[in-house]
Design an enzyme around this catalytic site. Structure first.
Site: not given
Length: 301
Positions: A198, A224
């Protein structure tokens, strides 16, 4: 409260005496937080309360009309004309009083009538809705963001892309679409844990945002993946921007992760491309970049 509205209230008292309906004391109207006003058939302001003056920052003079209280985003003057034609008008917009900060104001105006049914002017209320409007704008903005990266979410950046496609049709101006993906991101999560993953996502998001133009838009496309829409940009411009971003990411450490790279696919919005075609072209270019060794830029016109 000035004459006309006071008299109207007094008349209302007499009309409704038999119903025992409670009516406000006209002398208390100057203490109300909303503006009250009335105008004649020439659109001249003939009565108003203190809140009207405070809200609009204008003290009506003899034979004053609403021209002094009209802006491009809040056309009171035009609304009065519609009321005098028999409409009830609801209007809201940004208004900047003289020497004051802008306010978001809302008004409702209706015709007033003589005993024979003819229109003899109009009456209205006006309110300061700035705090509510800013709250609504803030909530709308937050609803368009990805909570982790604070970039646009998929829906919002998709809407931006849709608008860009239409702009290229209307103006014939070019635009570039850049899709990028963090290389081996699953390995980052597996090796360093999801909190670090994260952190990498947030850090890359911030780096990307810092290194694009104010006119460009960026969003998290999913997982992503990120999507950048760059208006007024050719395919070559998009490739150059993508390579600049690629190098920035390649040279940046991300906390405990010593080295992170991204692959980029670039397409252009020209030749009447649809949103789906632009995304497919960028995705196919990204696939080529991934399968050619990663950490590089590929493009498809």
């Amino acid at each position: 409260m000035r004459s006309r509205i006071c008299h109207s209230m007094a008349d209302q008292e007499r009309i409704h005496q038999d119903t025992h309906t409670m009516k406000p004391d006209p002398s208390s109207w100057d203490q109300l937080p909303i503006g009250l006003f009335a105008f004649d058939t020439f659109g001249r302001i003939i009565s108003y309360n203190d809140s009207f003056v405070d809200l609009l920052g204008v003290v009506p003079m003899t034979s004053s009309t609403f021209e002094r209280c009209t802006t491009s985003t809040f056309d009171l003057y035009g609304a009065v004309a519609r009321v005098l034609a028999g409409e009830t008008v609801r209007l809201a917009g940004w208004y900047t009083p003289p020497n004051r900060q802008p306010r978001f104001v809302r008004t409702t105006m209706s015709p007033s009538f003589q005993a024979d049914g003819r229109i003899d002017g109009g009456v209205g209320v006006i309110e300061d809705m700035t705090e509510q409007r800013r709250y609504e704008e803030r909530m709308e903005h937050l609803s368009s963001l990805d909570p982790l990266t604070e970039l646009f979410n998929r829906k919002k950046v998709g809407d931006v892309l849709t608008s860009a496609v239409q702009d290229t049709v209307d103006t014939k101006a070019p635009a570039a679409v850049i899709m990028l993906d963090i290389d081996y991101f699953k390995l980052v999560n597996d090796t360093f844990g999801h909190p670090t993953g994260d952190l990498v996502l947030r850090s890359i998001a911030q780096l990307l945002r810092r290194n694009i133009r104010k006119t460009d838009s960026i969003g998290r496309w999913g997982g992503e993946e990120f999507l950048i829409v760059a208006p007024q940009s050719t395919l070559t411009d998009g490739i150059q921007l993508a390579d600049k971003l690629r190098q920035k990411i390649n040279d940046e450490p991300f906390g405990p992760v010593p080295h992170v790279t991204c692959s980029f696919g670039v397409s252009s919005l020209d030749g009447g491309k649809t949103v789906e075609q632009a995304l497919q072209d960028a995705d196919e270019a990204l696939y080529v970049a991934k399968n050619s060794g990663r950490n590089q830029v590929s493009s498809k016109r």
